[in-house]
Design a protein around this motif. Structure first.
Motif, mmCIF file in Angstrom:
data_model
loop_
_atom_site.group_PDB
_atom_site.id
_atom_site.type_symbol
_atom_site.label_atom_id
_atom_site.label_comp_id
_atom_site.label_asym_id
_atom_site.label_seq_id
_atom_site.Cartn_x
_atom_site.Cartn_y
_atom_site.Cartn_z
ATOM 1 N N VAL A 118 0.835 -1.204 0.000
ATOM 2 C CA VAL A 118 0.000 0.000 0.000
ATOM 3 C C VAL A 118 0.869 1.252 0.000
ATOM 4 C CG1 VAL A 118 -1.879 1.216 1.146
ATOM 5 C CG2 VAL A 118 -1.830 -1.281 1.164
ATOM 6 N N LEU A 122 0.375 3.957 -3.129
ATOM 7 C CA LEU A 122 -0.607 4.990 -2.814
ATOM 8 C C LEU A 122 0.001 6.086 -1.950
ATOM 9 C CD1 LEU A 122 -3.775 2.836 -1.976
ATOM 10 C CD2 LEU A 122 -3.098 3.810 -4.182
ATOM 11 N N CYS A 128 -7.691 3.843 -0.827
ATOM 12 C CA CYS A 128 -7.645 2.388 -0.694
ATOM 13 C C CYS A 128 -9.005 1.939 -0.174
ATOM 14 C CB CYS A 128 -6.542 1.953 0.265
ATOM 15 S SG CYS A 128 -6.302 0.159 0.347
ATOM 16 N N GLN A 130 -11.453 -1.051 1.051
ATOM 17 C CA GLN A 130 -11.232 -2.345 1.687
ATOM 18 C C GLN A 130 -12.515 -2.915 2.286
ATOM 19 O OE1 GLN A 130 -7.992 -2.768 4.381
ATOM 20 N NE2 GLN A 130 -6.755 -1.151 3.469
ATOM 21 N N ALA A 142 -2.980 1.222 4.947
ATOM 22 C CA ALA A 142 -3.613 2.392 4.340
ATOM 23 C C ALA A 142 -3.363 3.629 5.199
ATOM 24 C CB ALA A 142 -5.106 2.142 4.178
ATOM 25 N N CYS A 147 -3.026 7.608 2.462
ATOM 26 C CA CYS A 147 -4.140 7.666 1.508
ATOM 27 C C CYS A 147 -5.476 7.692 2.251
ATOM 28 C CB CYS A 147 -4.082 6.481 0.551
ATOM 29 S SG CYS A 147 -4.508 4.899 1.321
ATOM 30 N N LEU A 149 -8.762 6.013 3.373
ATOM 31 C CA LEU A 149 -9.220 4.645 3.598
ATOM 32 C C LEU A 149 -10.737 4.629 3.557
ATOM 33 C CD1 LEU A 149 -8.882 1.662 4.410
ATOM 34 C CD2 LEU A 149 -8.765 2.422 6.800
ATOM 35 N N MET A 173 -6.812 1.672 -5.082
ATOM 36 C CA MET A 173 -6.550 0.253 -4.869
ATOM 37 C C MET A 173 -7.774 -0.362 -4.201
ATOM 38 S SD MET A 173 -3.627 -1.603 -2.491
ATOM 39 C CE MET A 173 -2.271 -1.015 -3.503
ATOM 40 N N ALA A 175 -8.582 -3.603 -2.068
ATOM 41 C CA ALA A 175 -7.845 -4.634 -1.346
ATOM 42 C C ALA A 175 -8.797 -5.471 -0.514
ATOM 43 C CB ALA A 175 -6.788 -3.998 -0.434
#
Length: 405
Positions: A118, A122, A128, A130, A142, A147, A149, A173, A175
């Motif tokens: 991560v 990022l 990110c 999740q 994260a 970044c 979250l 991303m 994840a």
């Protein structure tokens, strides 16, 4: 006036004690397969992650001993200084070939690997997205990266899509855990991969509890979903669960792996795994690839446990992985059941908040290819005995009773 840290620590400890959330570290004196000697007593363990029974397999242990005699006990330096060994190369190639990926990169453990991925891709202007029940290392990764979250409801692809759409700017991303470590269920990999592609997000799967166990040849949840590197460019593989060793690797797209190798701080600024440890992992991967009987036996054991639990009136969560949780309600109840099982000769972990949500404390029962049918049946009988002795049921609607711990 600035608070004293010792006072803060004491207050936090008192709060954990009031909520039955203190942790006690147990020391294992000896281990023999699924049997553990603890505090002078032998217990049958149903709480380890040694799903394929490779941690003490003779070829794995011999590989470590031979490599240690030849190469020593330490990694001596980081990979990019002088710590990268030919055995590391061999292990990375074996993992990449097994999982059908162009490249693999070794890390000291899965936590470090998630931080690395991560952080390497990022930054402050990125996002990110999740699953809400992702492993703590992905959440921390994260936060460390800076970044944004964004979390979506468990196993909810539509929720993931909404979160990605809500942050249009910057890189993204998506994840997810492959197999969720506390519930044992599997992420909707195919649906998430489609969403990531449509939203131009990098799809990253932490398959710590899937590789070795699920999918064709044990290649994990991505392979089970019939996807490859184009759909899932990066995956995490841990070496300390189904493979019975220690360490981790990120496998996937060659360009992305090369980027990790050059910029990921948890890779650059730490000592390499000892070559002897890599040799043990290499032997374990080769065994996991060729000995399908271990997965077949594990599947049979999972089925035996689930059917036996249902016959005894237990409601188990919908998991077909080696992780079989039984919800107990609050913390005190989970501890009481774990203690009752230990009195019957079984070691099962009581999992409590903050590892799991409030009111969802549980027994996290894990199965291994080394468990015999007789041991599984004996555990089920012990569970039934404990339920009757304590007077409390299991299941999603488990209600609190007076504390026994």
């Amino acid at each position: 006036m600035r608070p004293r840290l010792h006072d803060r620590v004491a207050a936090a400890r008192a709060q954990r004690e009031a909520l039955a959330r203190t942790r006690v570290r147990r020391s294992v004196t000896r281990r023999d397969g699924v049997r553990f000697e603890v505090d002078g007593h032998w217990l049958t363990g149903f709480c380890s992650n040694d799903y394929l029974g490779l941690a003490q397999q003779f070829a794995v242990v011999n590989a470590m001993q031979d490599a240690a005699a030849r190469d020593g006990a330490g990694g001596v330096a980081s990979h990019l200084v002088c710590g990268h060994h030919a055995t590391h190369d061999a292990l990375e190639r074996e993992l990449a070939e097994w999982l059908g990926m162009p490249r693999a990169l070794l890390f000291g453990n899965g936590y470090m690997a998630n931080l690395a991925v991560v952080q390497a891709f990022l930054g402050d202007d990125d996002v990110c997205v999740q699953d809400r029940l992702n492993h703590a290392s992905l959440i921390d990764a994260a936060r460390v990266s800076g970044c944004k979250l964004r979390r979506y409801p468990h196993l909810d692809p539509e929720g993931a899509l909404r979160q990605l759409r809500s942050v249009p700017d910057g890189a993204a991303m998506l994840a997810t855990d492959g197999v969720f470590s506390m519930d044992g269920d599997v992420a909707p990999i195919r649906e998430l991969a489609v969403i990531a592609r449509v939203q131009h997000a990098l799809f990253y799967v932490d398959d710590a509890h899937g590789v070795g166990v699920l999918g064709p040849e044990g290649r994990g949840t991505v392979a089970a979903a019939r996807l490859g590197v184009d759909a899932a460019p990066l995956q995490l593989v841990t070496l300390g669960k189904a493979l019975g060793s220690y360490g981790a690797a990120v496998v996937g797209d060659a360009d992305l792996i090369a980027h990790l190798e050059e910029v990921a701080r948890p890779y650059i600024y730490t000592t390499a795994l000892p070559p002897a440890q890599a040799a043990a992992s290499l032997a374990a991967v080769k065994i996991a690839r060729r000995e399908q009987w271990r997965r077949e036996k594990l599947i049979t054991s999972i089925s035996r446990f689930r059917s036996g639990a249902a016959k005894r009136g237990f409601e188990v969560l919908p998991s077909h992985s080696p992780i079989q949780p039984l919800l107990c309600g609050d913390e005190a109840h989970a501890l009481a059941f774990a203690q009752a099982l230990e009195a019957q000769g079984f070691w099962v972990s009581a999992i409590r908040p903050p590892t799991v949500p409030e009111g969802k404390s549980r027994l996290r029962i894990t199965l291994s290819a080394l468990h015999s049918p007789q041991e599984i049946d004996a555990l089920l009988d012990a569970l039934a005995w404990a339920r009757d002795a304590i007077g409390h049921g299991f299941g999603a609607d488990a209600e609190p009773i007076a504390a026994h711990a």
